[in-house]
Motif scaffolding. Sequence first.
Motif, PDB file in Angstrom:
ATOM      1  N   LEU A  72       6.091 -17.134  -4.938  1.00 10.56           N
ATOM      2  CA  LEU A  72       4.969 -16.545  -4.193  1.00 10.56           C
ATOM      3  C   LEU A  72       3.781 -17.508  -4.123  1.00 10.56           C
ATOM      4  O   LEU A  72       3.140 -17.643  -3.074  1.00 10.56           O
ATOM      5  N   LEU A  94       1.185  -8.275   0.223  1.00  8.83           N
ATOM      6  CA  LEU A  94       2.645  -8.227   0.096  1.00  8.83           C
ATOM      7  C   LEU A  94       3.105  -6.938   0.766  1.00  8.83           C
ATOM      8  O   LEU A  94       2.812  -5.832   0.293  1.00  8.83           O
ATOM      9  N   ASP A 148       4.740  -3.740  -0.864  1.00  8.66           N
ATOM     10  CA  ASP A 148       3.923  -2.754  -1.575  1.00  8.66           C
ATOM     11  C   ASP A 148       3.179  -1.946  -0.511  1.00  8.66           C
ATOM     12  O   ASP A 148       2.222  -2.436   0.105  1.00  8.66           O
ATOM     13  N   SER A 167       8.102  -6.225 -14.684  1.00  4.96           N
ATOM     14  CA  SER A 167       8.279  -6.376 -13.231  1.00  4.96           C
ATOM     15  C   SER A 167       7.008  -6.869 -12.537  1.00  4.96           C
ATOM     16  O   SER A 167       6.995  -7.014 -11.305  1.00  4.96           O
ATOM     17  N   TYR A 168       5.939  -7.069 -13.299  1.00  4.80           N
ATOM     18  CA  TYR A 168       4.627  -7.306 -12.677  1.00  4.80           C
ATOM     19  C   TYR A 168       3.867  -8.458 -13.319  1.00  4.80           C
ATOM     20  O   TYR A 168       4.166  -8.868 -14.443  1.00  4.80           O
ATOM     21  N   GLY A 169       2.824  -8.913 -12.619  1.00  2.00           N
ATOM     22  CA  GLY A 169       1.786  -9.709 -13.258  1.00  2.00           C
ATOM     23  C   GLY A 169       0.932  -8.738 -14.065  1.00  2.00           C
ATOM     24  O   GLY A 169       0.595  -7.655 -13.577  1.00  2.00           O
ATOM     25  N   GLU A 228       2.592 -13.463 -15.972  1.00  2.00           N
ATOM     26  CA  GLU A 228       3.583 -13.020 -14.991  1.00  2.00           C
ATOM     27  C   GLU A 228       4.820 -12.472 -15.699  1.00  2.00           C
ATOM     28  O   GLU A 228       5.434 -13.163 -16.518  1.00  2.00           O
ATOM     29  N   LYS A 229       5.141 -11.234 -15.410  1.00  2.00           N
ATOM     30  CA  LYS A 229       6.368 -10.576 -15.882  1.00  2.00           C
ATOM     31  C   LYS A 229       6.648 -10.769 -17.386  1.00  2.00           C
ATOM     32  O   LYS A 229       7.689 -11.316 -17.763  1.00  2.00           O
ATOM     33  N   VAL A 281      -0.574  -5.945 -11.709  1.00  2.17           N
ATOM     34  CA  VAL A 281      -1.028  -6.416 -10.389  1.00  2.17           C
ATOM     35  C   VAL A 281      -0.104  -5.859  -9.307  1.00  2.17           C
ATOM     36  O   VAL A 281       1.117  -5.934  -9.419  1.00  2.17           O
ATOM     37  N   ILE A 282      -0.704  -5.321  -8.254  1.00  3.55           N
ATOM     38  CA  ILE A 282       0.030  -4.814  -7.086  1.00  3.55           C
ATOM     39  C   ILE A 282      -0.299  -5.740  -5.916  1.00  3.55           C
ATOM     40  O   ILE A 282      -1.330  -6.416  -5.940  1.00  3.55           O
ATOM     41  N   GLY A 283       0.535  -5.756  -4.904  1.00  2.97           N
ATOM     42  CA  GLY A 283       0.460  -6.817  -3.898  1.00  2.97           C
ATOM     43  C   GLY A 283      -0.706  -6.864  -2.929  1.00  2.97           C
ATOM     44  O   GLY A 283      -0.518  -6.940  -1.702  1.00  2.97           O
ATOM     45  N   TYR A 315      -4.476  -9.088  -2.787  1.00  2.00           N
ATOM     46  CA  TYR A 315      -5.320 -10.055  -3.483  1.00  2.00           C
ATOM     47  C   TYR A 315      -6.465 -10.486  -2.576  1.00  2.00           C
ATOM     48  O   TYR A 315      -6.290 -10.573  -1.365  1.00  2.00           O
ATOM     49  N   GLN A 339       3.956 -19.636  -9.485  1.00  2.00           N
ATOM     50  CA  GLN A 339       3.452 -18.269  -9.512  1.00  2.00           C
ATOM     51  C   GLN A 339       1.992 -18.194  -9.084  1.00  2.00           C
ATOM     52  O   GLN A 339       1.154 -18.954  -9.581  1.00  2.00           O
ATOM     53  N   THR A 361       0.141 -15.737  -9.873  1.00  2.00           N
ATOM     54  CA  THR A 361      -0.508 -15.229 -11.092  1.00  2.00           C
ATOM     55  C   THR A 361      -1.078 -16.382 -11.933  1.00  2.00           C
ATOM     56  O   THR A 361      -2.205 -16.292 -12.426  1.00  2.00           O
ATOM     57  N   ARG A 410       0.963   4.123  -4.424  1.00  2.00           N
ATOM     58  CA  ARG A 410       1.687   2.896  -4.081  1.00  2.00           C
ATOM     59  C   ARG A 410       3.200   3.139  -4.119  1.00  2.00           C
ATOM     60  O   ARG A 410       3.709   3.815  -5.008  1.00  2.00           O
TER      61      ARG A 410
HETATM   62  C1  G1P Z   1       4.888 -10.236  -7.211  1.00  2.00           C
HETATM   63  C2  G1P Z   1       3.901 -10.934  -8.158  1.00  2.00           C
HETATM   64  C3  G1P Z   1       3.571 -10.025  -9.334  1.00  2.00           C
HETATM   65  C4  G1P Z   1       3.051  -8.695  -8.825  1.00  2.00           C
HETATM   66  C5  G1P Z   1       4.072  -8.058  -7.851  1.00  2.00           C
HETATM   67  C6  G1P Z   1       3.490  -6.810  -7.208  1.00  2.00           C
HETATM   68  O1  G1P Z   1       6.122 -10.105  -7.883  1.00  2.00           O
HETATM   69  O2  G1P Z   1       4.465 -12.158  -8.603  1.00  2.00           O
HETATM   70  O3  G1P Z   1       2.591 -10.637 -10.145  1.00  2.00           O
HETATM   71  O4  G1P Z   1       2.803  -7.828  -9.917  1.00  2.00           O
HETATM   72  O5  G1P Z   1       4.408  -8.965  -6.800  1.00  2.00           O
HETATM   73  O6  G1P Z   1       4.416  -6.175  -6.374  1.00  2.00           O
HETATM   74  P1  G1P Z   1       7.511  -9.745  -7.108  1.00  2.00           P
HETATM   75  O7  G1P Z   1       7.553  -8.255  -7.024  1.00  2.00           O
HETATM   76  O8  G1P Z   1       7.442 -10.404  -5.777  1.00  2.00           O
HETATM   77  O9  G1P Z   1       8.596 -10.293  -7.990  1.00  2.00           O
END
Ligand code: G1P
Length: 299
Positions: free
Chosen positions: A112, A132, A135, A172-174, A193-194, A206-208, A210, A232, A234, A256
């Motif tokens: 990303l 993103l 989301d 699954s998230y930052g 990150e994750k 973090v949700i998509g 920024y 990343q 993040t 969301r």
């Molecule tokens: C990405 C980002 C992550 C964020 C997430 C939100 O991850 O890298 O930090 O929390 O989107 O949807 P992905 O879901 O693309 O792996």
Amino acid sequence: MTKKIRTAVFPVAGLGTRFLPATKSIPKEMLPLVDRPLIQYAIDEARAAGITEFIFVTARGKSALEDYFDRAPELERALEAKGATDLLAEVRNATMPSGAIAYIRQHEALGLGHAVWCARRLLGERPFAVILADDVIAGDTPCLRQMVDAYEAAGGGCMMAVMDVPASQVSSYGILKVAEDQGDLVRAAGLVEKPSPEDAPSNVAVIGRYILTPEVLNSLGQKKPGAGGEIQLTDAIAEQIGAGLPVHGYRFRGQRYDCGSKAGLLRATVAFALARDDLSEDFAGYLRQLAREDLTVGW
Ligand code: G1P
């Protein structure tokens, strides 16, 4: 005075493997939520936040996205002749004025952060948004609009949409390391990150969405691989904290849906269908019937 956010980056280069085989020939962002592709929700949200310049970071096999935002003169003429004004308005809403949209290719799937960096020459020295599209966030005030208002009140810096998630989902998230939790605004002391649940510094995810400063692009330019060997976003935002710049999470108001997963897209489909005047009665009746029959589906 903070600089106005006029440009948004839409990273849409992903392979969409979770939706194969559909995504073999359709970009994931073109999957419909009821009757509109996911990307349309993202574009509408950006417009509602004052965005006028749209940058798509695409890849091979994504040309359906470019066609989607192009004019469709034959279709428009046909709808006009039929007097289908509502559909005509929908079709026109999906058209971008010339010059408002730019497409940049990400030639390799390096993450990303790398995708956002690919847009650097079009971004210049102004702060920008990243959306993103998988989301999807439903709410009275669109999420990015809420964030732009909060960003202006906070006086700039970087801002990410955040929500609290169960410990079992942090990987699954930052995830934010929290310096100060003020409710809507969470000042970050770090970002991971994750992380595994044991290593997660909080459950603020973090949700998509920024809002980022141009300094983030300089950090991304160093191309340091992070979690999963990817560059990343993040990590580049975390570097701004190290440099003493303000980085905030914003707890948005809204629901969301993770439309990057099958279960999330299905949930969103149900919720959005139930919110539609033209569908809700019939569809709610069907769901009630299914619930009575213990959700056994047959056809
Ligand atoms: C990405 C980002 C992550 C964020 C997430 C939100 O991850 O890298 O930090 O929390 O989107 O949807 P992905 O879901 O693309 O792996």
